[in-house]
Enzyme design. Structure first.
Site, PDB file in Angstrom:
ATOM      1  N   ASN A  10       8.906 -23.047 150.665  1.00  0.00           N
ATOM      2  CA  ASN A  10       8.669 -23.776 149.562  1.00  0.00           C
ATOM      3  C   ASN A  10       7.452 -24.859 149.508  1.00  0.00           C
ATOM      4  O   ASN A  10       7.535 -25.893 149.922  1.00  0.00           O
ATOM      5  CB  ASN A  10       9.829 -24.676 148.837  1.00  0.00           C
ATOM      6  CG  ASN A  10       9.779 -25.459 147.763  1.00  0.00           C
ATOM      7  OD1 ASN A  10       8.800 -25.433 147.078  1.00  0.00           O
ATOM      8  ND2 ASN A  10      10.533 -26.298 147.463  1.00  0.00           N
ATOM      9  N   LYS A  12       5.961 -26.447 147.317  1.00  0.00           N
ATOM     10  CA  LYS A  12       6.042 -27.273 146.098  1.00  0.00           C
ATOM     11  C   LYS A  12       4.714 -27.691 145.429  1.00  0.00           C
ATOM     12  O   LYS A  12       4.049 -26.529 145.386  1.00  0.00           O
ATOM     13  CB  LYS A  12       6.690 -28.796 146.671  1.00  0.00           C
ATOM     14  CG  LYS A  12       7.958 -28.523 147.663  1.00  0.00           C
ATOM     15  CD  LYS A  12       8.509 -29.835 148.052  1.00  0.00           C
ATOM     16  CE  LYS A  12       9.717 -29.391 148.832  1.00  0.00           C
ATOM     17  NZ  LYS A  12      10.572 -30.608 149.341  1.00  0.00           N
ATOM     18  N   HIS A  95      16.441 -26.586 142.281  1.00  0.00           N
ATOM     19  CA  HIS A  95      15.934 -27.417 143.463  1.00  0.00           C
ATOM     20  C   HIS A  95      16.099 -29.100 143.137  1.00  0.00           C
ATOM     21  O   HIS A  95      16.043 -29.185 141.752  1.00  0.00           O
ATOM     22  CB  HIS A  95      14.358 -27.398 143.635  1.00  0.00           C
ATOM     23  CG  HIS A  95      14.072 -27.828 145.043  1.00  0.00           C
ATOM     24  ND1 HIS A  95      13.741 -29.069 144.942  1.00  0.00           N
ATOM     25  CD2 HIS A  95      13.872 -27.464 146.241  1.00  0.00           C
ATOM     26  CE1 HIS A  95      13.593 -29.681 146.175  1.00  0.00           C
ATOM     27  NE2 HIS A  95      13.498 -28.471 147.050  1.00  0.00           N
ATOM     28  N   GLU A  97      14.422 -31.582 143.377  1.00  0.00           N
ATOM     29  CA  GLU A  97      13.417 -32.005 142.630  1.00  0.00           C
ATOM     30  C   GLU A  97      13.202 -31.845 141.069  1.00  0.00           C
ATOM     31  O   GLU A  97      12.976 -32.752 140.357  1.00  0.00           O
ATOM     32  CB  GLU A  97      12.044 -31.817 143.353  1.00  0.00           C
ATOM     33  CG  GLU A  97      11.919 -32.684 144.434  1.00  0.00           C
ATOM     34  CD  GLU A  97      11.223 -31.616 145.816  1.00  0.00           C
ATOM     35  OE1 GLU A  97      10.552 -30.982 145.425  1.00  0.00           O
ATOM     36  OE2 GLU A  97      11.232 -32.082 147.112  1.00  0.00           O
ATOM     37  N   GLU A 165      20.916 -27.472 150.426  1.00  0.00           N
ATOM     38  CA  GLU A 165      19.838 -28.615 150.579  1.00  0.00           C
ATOM     39  C   GLU A 165      20.318 -29.921 150.406  1.00  0.00           C
ATOM     40  O   GLU A 165      20.354 -30.444 149.076  1.00  0.00           O
ATOM     41  CB  GLU A 165      18.709 -28.195 149.791  1.00  0.00           C
ATOM     42  CG  GLU A 165      18.068 -26.939 149.997  1.00  0.00           C
ATOM     43  CD  GLU A 165      16.611 -26.852 149.879  1.00  0.00           C
ATOM     44  OE1 GLU A 165      15.954 -26.663 150.583  1.00  0.00           O
ATOM     45  OE2 GLU A 165      16.240 -27.495 148.581  1.00  0.00           O
ATOM     46  N   GLY A 171      12.567 -33.615 152.816  1.00  0.00           N
ATOM     47  CA  GLY A 171      11.379 -34.469 152.844  1.00  0.00           C
ATOM     48  C   GLY A 171      11.412 -35.744 153.813  1.00  0.00           C
ATOM     49  O   GLY A 171      10.704 -36.556 153.888  1.00  0.00           O
ATOM     50  N   SER A 211      13.993 -30.653 155.549  1.00  0.00           N
ATOM     51  CA  SER A 211      13.615 -31.059 157.021  1.00  0.00           C
ATOM     52  C   SER A 211      14.015 -30.085 158.229  1.00  0.00           C
ATOM     53  O   SER A 211      13.725 -30.539 159.223  1.00  0.00           O
ATOM     54  CB  SER A 211      14.097 -32.534 157.695  1.00  0.00           C
ATOM     55  OG  SER A 211      13.541 -33.570 156.291  1.00  0.00           O
TER      56      SER A 211
HETATM   57  P1  PGA Z   1      11.684 -30.395 153.324  1.00  0.00           P
HETATM   58  O1  PGA Z   1      11.970 -29.607 151.835  1.00  0.00           O
HETATM   59  O2  PGA Z   1      11.614 -28.911 154.219  1.00  0.00           O
HETATM   60  O3  PGA Z   1       9.989 -30.538 153.127  1.00  0.00           O
HETATM   61  O4  PGA Z   1      12.606 -31.211 153.671  1.00  0.00           O
HETATM   62  C1  PGA Z   1      12.947 -28.612 151.790  1.00  0.00           C
HETATM   63  C2  PGA Z   1      13.080 -28.236 150.143  1.00  0.00           C
HETATM   64  O5  PGA Z   1      12.939 -29.098 149.369  1.00  0.00           O
HETATM   65  O6  PGA Z   1      13.345 -26.982 149.873  1.00  0.00           O
END
Ligand code: PGA
Length: 248
Positions: A10, A12, A95, A97, A165, A171, A211
């Site tokens: 992803n 983003k 997601h 976000e 997740e 993140g 992460s």
């Molecule tokens: P990250 O994000 O690996 O940067 O923690 C994972 C995600 O949001 O799918």
């Protein structure tokens, strides 16, 4: 039935033509475990470009969002038909976000999931708890509620991949432990079995996200209910290859 290991990247809201070219060419040239399915999810303006660069049949492309209508007066949205038209096959929905910054709720996500599937686009469906929910001990209730809204609308789960997740892990550099992830993935599978039957539960892939990186991915190796990863930050880096190859 063995579930095919699945690693999603992803990106983003990151990337340029040149950085995306570098990422895809790295995968084109790397020795990837041939048993792993890889899905790259760049920002929408680069979907077509990313599809044009991919050279391996085990690698496909997905969008990071899509609307619940295929066309019309919906300024700024992505259409699943257009995603398909450029050769992409997947979309990430739900997601955290999107939930947090764009106020998408469980109902909307369930409707978008049902629509994408009805149009033949696979869905990487994200669910997970916040830190407060984890502290309150409600992780399972939270993920089950998010799943239930989709279960109410979707009967065929063969084109759905679930990404567990935990919001607090995204993140932050603070991944869930493999043991905790396994326990929750196992419970999610039991929930799927109860609601959709044992066959669907056994066939549906459940990814871990939050992460995941080139170092910790391998520590999930012996966890039978972790069927891959959804990777944010590390999918932009060379270590993405190590995550893809973490089972071999
Ligand atoms: P990250 O994000 O690996 O940067 O923690 C994972 C995600 O949001 O799918």
């Amino acid at each position: 039935m063995a579930r095919t290991f699945f690693v999603g990247g992803n990106f983003k809201l990151n990337g340029t033509k040149s950085s995306i070219k570098e990422i895809v060419e790295r995968l084109n040239n790397a020795k990837l475990d041939p048993k792993v399915e890889v899905v790259l999810c760049p920002p929408a303006p680069y979907l077509d470009y990313t599809v044009s660069l991919v050279k391996k049949s085990q690698v496909s492309v997905g969008a990071q969002n899509a609307y619940l209508k295929a066309s019309g007066a919906f300024t700024g949205e992505n259409s699943v038909d257009q995603i398909k038209d450029v050769g992409a096959k997947w979309v990430i929905l739900g997601h955290s976000e999107r939930r947090q910054y764009f106020r998408e709720d469980d109902q909307l996500i369930a409707e978008k999931t049902a629509f994408a599937l009805s149009q033949g686009v696979g869905v990487i469906l994200c669910i997970g708890e916040t830190l407060d929910q984890k502290k309150a001990g409600t992780t399972l209730q939270v993920v089950e509620r998010k799943l239930q809204d989709v279960i109410d609308k979707v009967k065929d789960w063969s084109n759905v991949v679930i990404a567990y997740e935990p919001v607090w892990a995204i993140g932050t550099g603070l991944a869930a432990t493999p043991e905790d992830a396994q326990e929750i993935h196992h419970s999610i599978r039991e929930f799927l079995a109860k609601k959709l039957g044992e066959k669907t539960a056994q066939e549906t892939r459940i990814l871990y996200g939050g992460s995941a990186n080139g170092k910790n991915a391998v520590t999930f190796k012996d966890k039978p209910d972790v069927d891959g990863f959804l990777v944010g930050g590390a999918s932009l880096k060379p270590e993405f290859v190590d995550i893809i190859n973490s089972r071999s």
